[in-house]
Design a protein around this motif. Structure first.
Motif, PDB file in Angstrom:
ATOM      1  N   THR A   1       0.829  -1.207   0.000  1.00  0.00           N
ATOM      2  CA  THR A   1       0.000   0.000   0.000  1.00  0.00           C
ATOM      3  C   THR A   1       0.867   1.263   0.000  1.00  0.00           C
ATOM      4  O   THR A   1       0.474   2.305  -0.510  1.00  0.00           O
ATOM      5  CB  THR A   1      -0.918   0.016   1.236  1.00  0.00           C
ATOM      6  N   LYS A   2       2.083   1.159   0.600  1.00  0.00           N
ATOM      7  CA  LYS A   2       3.061   2.265   0.615  1.00  0.00           C
ATOM      8  C   LYS A   2       4.433   1.624   0.454  1.00  0.00           C
ATOM      9  O   LYS A   2       4.551   0.393   0.560  1.00  0.00           O
ATOM     10  CB  LYS A   2       3.045   2.984   1.962  1.00  0.00           C
ATOM     11  N   ASP A   3       5.469   2.433   0.280  1.00  0.00           N
ATOM     12  CA  ASP A   3       6.814   1.882   0.195  1.00  0.00           C
ATOM     13  C   ASP A   3       7.190   1.261   1.547  1.00  0.00           C
ATOM     14  O   ASP A   3       7.334   1.976   2.553  1.00  0.00           O
ATOM     15  CB  ASP A   3       7.810   2.999  -0.173  1.00  0.00           C
ATOM     16  N   PRO A   4       7.354  -0.076   1.599  1.00  0.00           N
ATOM     17  CA  PRO A   4       7.591  -0.732   2.905  1.00  0.00           C
ATOM     18  C   PRO A   4       8.964  -0.407   3.499  1.00  0.00           C
ATOM     19  O   PRO A   4       9.175  -0.594   4.691  1.00  0.00           O
ATOM     20  CB  PRO A   4       7.483  -2.218   2.565  1.00  0.00           C
ATOM     21  N   LYS A   5       9.889   0.107   2.658  1.00  0.00           N
ATOM     22  CA  LYS A   5      11.229   0.412   3.177  1.00  0.00           C
ATOM     23  C   LYS A   5      11.207   1.657   4.072  1.00  0.00           C
ATOM     24  O   LYS A   5      12.079   1.827   4.909  1.00  0.00           O
ATOM     25  CB  LYS A   5      12.215   0.599   2.022  1.00  0.00           C
ATOM     26  N   VAL A   6      10.216   2.504   3.857  1.00  0.00           N
ATOM     27  CA  VAL A   6      10.161   3.720   4.676  1.00  0.00           C
ATOM     28  C   VAL A   6       8.859   3.862   5.470  1.00  0.00           C
ATOM     29  O   VAL A   6       8.713   4.801   6.249  1.00  0.00           O
ATOM     30  CB  VAL A   6      10.391   4.995   3.811  1.00  0.00           C
TER      31      VAL A   6
ATOM     32  N   ALA B   1       3.068  -0.164   6.017  1.00  0.00           N
ATOM     33  CA  ALA B   1       2.759  -0.627   4.648  1.00  0.00           C
ATOM     34  C   ALA B   1       2.237  -2.060   4.699  1.00  0.00           C
ATOM     35  O   ALA B   1       2.735  -2.882   5.464  1.00  0.00           O
ATOM     36  CB  ALA B   1       4.017  -0.565   3.792  1.00  0.00           C
ATOM     37  N   VAL B   2       1.226  -2.342   3.888  1.00  0.00           N
ATOM     38  CA  VAL B   2       0.601  -3.677   3.900  1.00  0.00           C
ATOM     39  C   VAL B   2       0.705  -4.287   2.502  1.00  0.00           C
ATOM     40  O   VAL B   2       0.467  -3.620   1.499  1.00  0.00           O
ATOM     41  CB  VAL B   2      -0.900  -3.554   4.303  1.00  0.00           C
ATOM     42  N   LEU B   3       1.070  -5.561   2.461  1.00  0.00           N
ATOM     43  CA  LEU B   3       1.166  -6.278   1.182  1.00  0.00           C
ATOM     44  C   LEU B   3      -0.230  -6.497   0.607  1.00  0.00           C
ATOM     45  O   LEU B   3      -1.151  -6.897   1.325  1.00  0.00           O
ATOM     46  CB  LEU B   3       1.848  -7.635   1.401  1.00  0.00           C
ATOM     47  N   ILE B   4      -0.377  -6.220  -0.692  1.00  0.00           N
ATOM     48  CA  ILE B   4      -1.679  -6.449  -1.358  1.00  0.00           C
ATOM     49  C   ILE B   4      -1.612  -7.824  -2.042  1.00  0.00           C
ATOM     50  O   ILE B   4      -0.845  -8.003  -2.988  1.00  0.00           O
ATOM     51  CB  ILE B   4      -1.960  -5.361  -2.422  1.00  0.00           C
ATOM     52  N   PRO B   5      -2.383  -8.795  -1.555  1.00  0.00           N
ATOM     53  CA  PRO B   5      -2.260 -10.150  -2.121  1.00  0.00           C
ATOM     54  C   PRO B   5      -2.867 -10.301  -3.509  1.00  0.00           C
ATOM     55  O   PRO B   5      -2.410 -11.117  -4.297  1.00  0.00           O
ATOM     56  CB  PRO B   5      -2.980 -11.047  -1.112  1.00  0.00           C
ATOM     57  N   GLU B   6      -3.915  -9.526  -3.792  1.00  0.00           N
ATOM     58  CA  GLU B   6      -4.638  -9.749  -5.058  1.00  0.00           C
ATOM     59  C   GLU B   6      -5.015  -8.404  -5.666  1.00  0.00           C
ATOM     60  O   GLU B   6      -5.608  -7.561  -4.999  1.00  0.00           O
ATOM     61  CB  GLU B   6      -5.908 -10.568  -4.741  1.00  0.00           C
ATOM     62  N   ILE B   7      -4.669  -8.223  -6.933  1.00  0.00           N
ATOM     63  CA  ILE B   7      -5.065  -6.992  -7.635  1.00  0.00           C
ATOM     64  C   ILE B   7      -5.881  -7.407  -8.854  1.00  0.00           C
ATOM     65  O   ILE B   7      -5.379  -8.116  -9.735  1.00  0.00           O
ATOM     66  CB  ILE B   7      -3.819  -6.175  -8.036  1.00  0.00           C
TER      67      ILE B   7
ATOM     68  N   ALA C   1       0.618   4.443  -8.658  1.00  0.00           N
ATOM     69  CA  ALA C   1       1.111   5.435  -7.695  1.00  0.00           C
ATOM     70  C   ALA C   1       1.794   4.761  -6.511  1.00  0.00           C
ATOM     71  O   ALA C   1       2.686   5.334  -5.885  1.00  0.00           O
ATOM     72  CB  ALA C   1      -0.050   6.296  -7.214  1.00  0.00           C
ATOM     73  N   MET C   2       1.401   3.539  -6.222  1.00  0.00           N
ATOM     74  CA  MET C   2       2.023   2.816  -5.101  1.00  0.00           C
ATOM     75  C   MET C   2       3.389   2.252  -5.490  1.00  0.00           C
ATOM     76  O   MET C   2       4.120   1.724  -4.655  1.00  0.00           O
ATOM     77  CB  MET C   2       1.125   1.647  -4.672  1.00  0.00           C
TER      78      MET C   2
END
Ligand code: GLU
Length: 381
Positions: A172-177, A181-187, A196-197
């Motif tokens: 959902t956002k850059d997980p490094k910063v 941030a949450v992993l999106i399993p299915e798009i 944009a993400m």
């Protein structure tokens, strides 16, 4: 998730993780995964980056910002190292296929690539594809291997594309910063918001970043290819995938495209022959989503060539239950009907694969509504 033919794209970060030539650190587990897939009867085409990364220490360079010409020199020498690195993890042969954007744009060359890969897969060869960096120019290159892999997946009619890199998937956002941030399993739809993400690439040896992965996914799903972004540095992902669990982000294939192919098969292609099936084969086709094997064939009518469209007939009701593209000609089929798939080579002296009509090249005609349900079910698997 289920797949029969997949393109696996492996990024530079997994080929040369220490920025110091090729390594088996991650490639070994990926090779083991590929071997496991092959042993399950799945077909794999590898798109491997890493030419530039592998050749980096072999070409003199100053700053980390490499010129195009320097990268090409690295890619060319690194390609040898990268291929040798892969081959040492496989008992079966690997092949090298170097292509450019213009090869894919030219119909004859496109078909040539397709045929080469088809024959190699039938011979248990692992095709390893990369862009032919030496001969590309800015406007004639695909530019990154994520997009190249999506194009290769179309060429070889793969049902799935796995992009292995060092990130878990789309967040959902850059997980490094961002800790939250949450992993999106299915798009299911690639929107501007998804782009944009994406963020940007931080690896100056690799060309792609999250953006090119999403572009690749967009290209692939439009052609009915499920696309996955997977962290290939984590060992557990491979057992998850083999257990049909998605450990990363999945972009679901566009169902309308799959339906369009079935529509094309059903309405556009003229049938040149008929095959009558026993009750077991009819059941497998209608209720289990199976491909047609020679064992279930009772009789073959009319003259047709390999690649022609034929009708599949239920031997009990005499009704046409499906239409599909036959991989063997009528002559060969008469010799192998009723036999087991592993007998084909012994009888014919050649073997175009275990199945007579592949599921992907078949449309059921018994009941329009059931057929749509089958399509939806296959997608949900
Ligand atoms: N063809 C490049 C290489 O072999 C890789 C491009 C990419 O990383 O996407 O290094």
């Amino acid at each position: 998730m289920n797949f029969k033919r997949a393109v696996i794209k492996v990024g530079s970060a997994l080929i040369a993780p220490e920025n110091n030539g090729c390594s088996g650190k991650y490639a070994l587990a990926i090779a083991q995964f590929i071997t496991n897939c092959q042993q399950q009867g799945k077909e794999i085409i590898l798109v491997s980056s890493g030419g530039v990364a592998a050749g980096r220490s072999l070409i003199h360079h100053g700053s980390p910002e490499l010129s195009g010409a320097t990268k090409k020199a690295m890619a060319s020498v690194g390609q040898m190292q990268m291929m040798a690195n892969w081959q040492r993890f496989f008992d079966t042969p690997c092949s090298q296929i170097l292509i450019t954007q213009s090869d894919l744009a030219d119909r004859k060359r496109y078909i040539s690539i397709k045929e080469t890969i088809q024959i190699q897969l039938a011979n248990n060869v692992l095709p390893i594809v990369n862009e032919n960096d030496t001969v590309t120019t800015d406007n004639l290159s695909v530019g990154d291997n994520d997009n190249l892999a999506a194009l290769v997946a179309q060429v070889c009619e793969a049902d799935s594309l796995f992009i292995f890199s060092d990130i878990d998937g789309v967040f959902t956002k850059d997980p490094k910063v961002n800790d939250d941030a949450v992993l999106i399993p299915e798009i299911s739809e690639i929107t501007d918001e998804i782009y944009a993400m994406a963020g940007t690439s931080r690896n100056h040896l690799a060309t792609g970043g999250m953006k090119t992965k999403i572009q690749a996914a967009e290209k692939a799903v439009e052609h009915g290819i499920n696309t996955y972004i997977i962290n290939g540095t984590k060992n557990h992902v491979f057992s998850s995938l083999l257990n049909k669990i998605n450990p990363g982000t999945r972009f679901a294939a566009d169902k309308n495209i799959i339906t369009a192919k079935k529509h094309w098969l059903k309405h556009t292609l003229k049938s040149n022959g008929q095959i009558t099936l026993d009750a077991g084969a009819v059941n497998a086709l209608i209720n289990q989503g199976a491909s047609l094997l020679p064992a279930g064939i009772l009789s073959v009518a009319n003259n047709f060539q390999a690649g022609d469209t034929i009708e599949l007939i239920d031997g009990q009701s005499n009704r046409i239950i499906a239409k599909g593209i036959c991989l063997y000609n009528h002559h060969d089929l008469k010799r192998i009907m009723g036999k087991q798939s592993d007998e084909i080579d012994g009888i014919l002296g050649h073997d175009f694969g275990d199945v007579i009509v592949h599921r992907d090249d078949m449309v059921l005609l018994h009941n329009e509504r059931d057929d749509m349900q089958n399509l939806t079910k296959t997608e949900a698997d």
